[in-house]
Design a protein around this motif. Structure first.
Motif, PDB file in Angstrom:
ATOM      1  N   LEU A 135       0.883  -1.170   0.000  1.00 21.12           N
ATOM      2  CA  LEU A 135       0.000   0.000   0.000  1.00 21.12           C
ATOM      3  C   LEU A 135       0.914   1.211   0.000  1.00 21.12           C
ATOM      4  CD1 LEU A 135      -2.768   1.488   0.449  1.00 21.12           C
ATOM      5  CD2 LEU A 135      -2.291   1.306   2.899  1.00 21.12           C
ATOM      6  N   TRP A 136       0.692   2.127  -0.925  1.00 25.92           N
ATOM      7  CA  TRP A 136       1.555   3.288  -1.089  1.00 25.92           C
ATOM      8  C   TRP A 136       0.840   4.578  -0.744  1.00 25.92           C
ATOM      9  CZ3 TRP A 136       6.531   2.564  -3.118  1.00 25.92           C
ATOM     10  CH2 TRP A 136       6.769   1.318  -3.713  1.00 25.92           C
ATOM     11  N   ASP A 137       1.605   5.548  -0.236  1.00 23.18           N
ATOM     12  CA  ASP A 137       1.156   6.925  -0.111  1.00 23.18           C
ATOM     13  C   ASP A 137       1.667   7.624  -1.374  1.00 23.18           C
ATOM     14  OD1 ASP A 137       1.175   9.728   0.317  1.00 23.18           O
ATOM     15  OD2 ASP A 137       1.193   9.438   2.478  1.00 23.18           O
ATOM     16  N   ILE A 138       0.730   7.995  -2.242  1.00 22.01           N
ATOM     17  CA  ILE A 138       1.140   8.566  -3.526  1.00 22.01           C
ATOM     18  C   ILE A 138       1.807   9.922  -3.355  1.00 22.01           C
ATOM     19  CG2 ILE A 138       0.280   9.406  -5.752  1.00 22.01           C
ATOM     20  CD1 ILE A 138      -1.820   7.187  -5.655  1.00 22.01           C
ATOM     21  N   GLU A 139       1.301  10.753  -2.391  1.00 23.09           N
ATOM     22  CA  GLU A 139       1.884  12.086  -2.195  1.00 23.09           C
ATOM     23  C   GLU A 139       3.369  12.008  -1.898  1.00 23.09           C
ATOM     24  OE1 GLU A 139      -0.318  14.978  -1.529  1.00 23.09           O
ATOM     25  OE2 GLU A 139      -2.191  13.842  -1.691  1.00 23.09           O
ATOM     26  N   THR A 140       3.733  11.120  -0.950  1.00 24.91           N
ATOM     27  CA  THR A 140       5.139  11.038  -0.542  1.00 24.91           C
ATOM     28  C   THR A 140       5.906  10.012  -1.371  1.00 24.91           C
ATOM     29  OG1 THR A 140       4.630   9.366   1.109  1.00 24.91           O
ATOM     30  CG2 THR A 140       4.572  11.668   1.830  1.00 24.91           C
ATOM     31  N   GLY A 141       5.173   9.199  -2.124  1.00 25.97           N
ATOM     32  CA  GLY A 141       5.854   8.185  -2.931  1.00 25.97           C
ATOM     33  C   GLY A 141       6.457   7.064  -2.118  1.00 25.97           C
ATOM     34  N   THR A 142       5.945   6.858  -0.899  1.00 23.25           N
ATOM     35  CA  THR A 142       6.540   5.830  -0.039  1.00 23.25           C
ATOM     36  C   THR A 142       5.536   4.728   0.296  1.00 23.25           C
ATOM     37  OG1 THR A 142       5.910   7.097   1.915  1.00 23.25           O
ATOM     38  CG2 THR A 142       8.126   7.453   1.069  1.00 23.25           C
ATOM     39  N   GLN A 143       6.084   3.564   0.721  1.00 23.12           N
ATOM     40  CA  GLN A 143       5.211   2.451   1.108  1.00 23.12           C
ATOM     41  C   GLN A 143       4.686   2.673   2.511  1.00 23.12           C
ATOM     42  OE1 GLN A 143       9.310   0.028   0.943  1.00 23.12           O
ATOM     43  NE2 GLN A 143       7.501  -1.178   1.383  1.00 23.12           N
ATOM     44  N   ILE A 187      -6.810  -3.914   4.955  1.00 26.89           N
ATOM     45  CA  ILE A 187      -5.870  -2.878   4.531  1.00 26.89           C
ATOM     46  C   ILE A 187      -5.254  -2.135   5.709  1.00 26.89           C
ATOM     47  CG2 ILE A 187      -5.673  -0.684   3.282  1.00 26.89           C
ATOM     48  CD1 ILE A 187      -7.541  -1.806   1.170  1.00 26.89           C
ATOM     49  N   ARG A 188      -6.054  -1.811   6.719  1.00 22.28           N
ATOM     50  CA  ARG A 188      -5.525  -0.986   7.810  1.00 22.28           C
ATOM     51  C   ARG A 188      -4.561  -1.737   8.719  1.00 22.28           C
ATOM     52  NH1 ARG A 188      -5.180   2.999   5.148  1.00 22.28           N
ATOM     53  NH2 ARG A 188      -7.067   3.183   3.908  1.00 22.28           N
ATOM     54  N   ASP A 189      -4.872  -2.995   9.067  1.00 20.01           N
ATOM     55  CA  ASP A 189      -3.937  -3.657   9.992  1.00 20.01           C
ATOM     56  C   ASP A 189      -2.988  -4.625   9.310  1.00 20.01           C
ATOM     57  OD1 ASP A 189      -6.487  -5.856  11.430  1.00 20.01           O
ATOM     58  OD2 ASP A 189      -5.253  -6.090   9.638  1.00 20.01           O
ATOM     59  N   SER A 190      -3.050  -4.696   7.986  1.00 17.31           N
ATOM     60  CA  SER A 190      -2.144  -5.479   7.146  1.00 17.31           C
ATOM     61  C   SER A 190      -2.260  -6.991   7.331  1.00 17.31           C
ATOM     62  CB  SER A 190      -0.672  -5.075   7.340  1.00 17.31           C
ATOM     63  OG  SER A 190      -0.128  -5.706   8.483  1.00 17.31           O
ATOM     64  N   ASN A 191      -3.234  -7.454   8.100  1.00 20.70           N
ATOM     65  CA  ASN A 191      -3.366  -8.890   8.307  1.00 20.70           C
ATOM     66  C   ASN A 191      -4.052  -9.586   7.157  1.00 20.70           C
ATOM     67  OD1 ASN A 191      -2.183  -9.168  10.868  1.00 20.70           O
ATOM     68  ND2 ASN A 191      -4.053  -8.456  11.866  1.00 20.70           N
ATOM     69  N   CYS A 192      -3.589 -10.793   6.893  1.00 22.60           N
ATOM     70  CA  CYS A 192      -4.305 -11.670   5.984  1.00 22.60           C
ATOM     71  C   CYS A 192      -5.307 -12.404   6.859  1.00 22.60           C
ATOM     72  CB  CYS A 192      -3.346 -12.661   5.317  1.00 22.60           C
ATOM     73  SG  CYS A 192      -4.193 -14.064   4.574  1.00 22.60           S
ATOM     74  N   THR A 193      -6.585 -12.252   6.585  1.00 23.29           N
ATOM     75  CA  THR A 193      -7.591 -12.877   7.442  1.00 23.29           C
ATOM     76  C   THR A 193      -8.098 -14.208   6.882  1.00 23.29           C
ATOM     77  OG1 THR A 193      -9.287 -11.572   6.365  1.00 23.29           O
ATOM     78  CG2 THR A 193      -8.388 -10.712   8.430  1.00 23.29           C
ATOM     79  N   HIS A 194      -7.964 -14.409   5.596  1.00 21.99           N
ATOM     80  CA  HIS A 194      -8.446 -15.641   4.977  1.00 21.99           C
ATOM     81  C   HIS A 194      -7.486 -16.066   3.883  1.00 21.99           C
ATOM     82  CE1 HIS A 194     -12.052 -13.753   6.618  1.00 21.99           C
ATOM     83  NE2 HIS A 194     -12.754 -14.857   6.444  1.00 21.99           N
ATOM     84  N   THR A 195      -7.214 -17.371   3.828  1.00 23.23           N
ATOM     85  CA  THR A 195      -6.437 -17.924   2.715  1.00 23.23           C
ATOM     86  C   THR A 195      -7.288 -19.003   2.067  1.00 23.23           C
ATOM     87  OG1 THR A 195      -4.334 -17.511   3.830  1.00 23.23           O
ATOM     88  CG2 THR A 195      -4.331 -19.130   2.051  1.00 23.23           C
TER      89      THR A 195
END
Lengths: 68, 359
Positions: free
Chosen positions: B168-176, B213-221
């Protein structure tokens, strides 16, 4: 698929599996019924499924009219 | 017992728990649930427009949310923004790297993005002051090819990569901002639902994963495919995902019951699925295959109800517009007149350009 055989990887895998094991699950009967319901409720709006009346198709070339 | 052995045992036990939990809620099947529903009638789509202009294979296309514009990416080194109603090219953007594999339109319509073998995601501002389209940001951090990208907004974008991660990127700062790690193979595709709170990814580890998206966890595989998952999309109500794989099948996985509900397969289909898109109601699933045909499936009855084929209609990417009015396919084809399919007045458009063998 086998996971990496090192300790940190294994710890992460177990943590991940704990998380996945803990999710709430609803019954398939409910899930399937709701999928079906969604399809049926929205069928008339689905142009690829039911088509559109000729006049209201924005992609169709307008037919020319000839005045006789 | 060493820690490694203990962890192995716990992992096995947890996998068994998950299997058992899924079984415990499997009180019905999708086929049983829809047994009294009829299969949809034969679907025949007519080519309405042909978007000509690319000079090499089209790798990806993505609709704008206005359902009129779309963007396509070709290995001729161009991103083209099309007005699909007039077939005019709104923008023809030359790329630094022609090895493009994916493109995306921002929901606002203000930006497009693309990337590929350069391992970067390049963001272009379509609404610059002087009217010229310029690179706004080059998002570089992936250590493998960019397979897919999708905007969450003008300030955030998610990318998937051959380095097995999504970012997930912040487009303004160009950082992950966030790394989504867990896949054990190249990430091939990703999809974002209407609420932008989660996303799904398909990978070469044969699985699909659902991420918060917010906590970066994979909840289901979701497992079940027997080969790479190349294509993934959300069912329109956001409660299920459809996947396409090199194992020649598509599958529907329900998110809330955490399991596969059905497989879309036919013994006559022996080649991999490269692209997938549901129709507006979800009743139809359009899937593009390695033999460059598109099969149209009744999603509930799991029967094939149509084909977009002509032996030279070779499809590399597919997308259904947000209002469900049209399906756009990117293909490569040389010097052929437009295709016509007889039948009902459904809508389909094609992007065509010269034939070129690739990869």
């Amino acid at each position: 698929m086998s996971s990496n055989s090192n300790l940190p990887s294994m710890r992460r895998l177990v943590e991940q599996l704990r998380l996945e094991a803990s999710v709430e699950r609803i019954k398939v009967s409910q899930a399937a019924a709701e999928l079906q319901q969604y399809c049926l409720l929205n069928a008339t709006k689905d142009a690829l499924l039911v088509g559109v009346p000729t006049g209201s198709n924005p992609f169709r070339e307008p037919r020319s009219c000839s005045l006789l | 017992m060493g820690e490694m052995e203990q962890l192995r045992k716990e992992a096995e036990s947890l996998k068994d728990q998950i299997t058992a939990a899924r079984k415990a809620v499997a009180d019905a099947t999708l086929p049983d649930t829809v047994s009294s529903t009829a299969v949809v009638g034969r679907v025949q789509l007519k080519t309405r427009k042909t978007l000509r202009g690319h000079l090499a294979k089209i790798y990806a296309m993505h609709w704008a949310t206005d359902a009129k514009l779309c963007v396509s990416a070709s290995q001729d080194g161009k991103l083209i923004v099309w007005d699909t109603l007039t077939t005019n090219k709104v923008n023809a953007i030359p790329l630094k790297s022609s090895w493009v594999m994916t493109c995306a339109y921002a929901p606002s319509g203000n930006m497009v993005a693309c990337g590929g073998l350069d391992n970067m995601c390049s963001i272009y501002n379509l609404k610059g002051k002087d009217g010229n389209v310029k690179v706004m940001r080059e998002l570089a951090a992936h250590t493998g090819y960019l397979s897919c990208c999708r905007f969450l907004s003008d300030s955030e974008i998610i990318t998937s990569s051959g380095d097995c991660t999504c970012l997930l990127w912040d487009i303004e700062t160009g950082t992950q901002k966030t790394t989504f790690a867990g896949h054990l193979g190249d990430c091939m595709s990703l999809a974002v639902p209407g609420d932008f709170k989660t996303f799904v990814s398909g990978a070469c580890d044969f699985t699909a994963k659902l991420w918060d998206i917010r906590d970066s966890n994979c909840t289901h595989t979701f497992s079940g495919h027997e080969s790479d998952v190349n294509a993934i999309a959300f069912f329109p109500n956001g409660n299920a995902v459809i996947t396409g794989s090199d194992d020649a099948t598509c599958k529907l996985f329900d998110l809330r019951s955490d399991q596969e509900l059905i497989t879309y397969q036919d013994s006559s289909i022996m080649c991999g699925v490269t692209s997938i898109a549901p129709s507006l109601s979800g009743r139809l699933i359009l899937a593009g295959y390695d033999d460059f045909n598109v099969n149209i499936w009744d999603s509930l009855k799991a029967e094939r109800v149509g084909v977009l084929a002509g032996h030279d209609n070779r499809v590399s990417c597919i997308g259904v517009s947000t209002d469900g009015m049209a399906c756009c396919t990117g293909s490569w084809d040389s010097f052929l007149p437009s295709f016509s399919f007889k039948g009902q007045d459904n809508v389909m458009r094609l992007c065509k350009q010269n034939k070129q063998q690739y990869l």
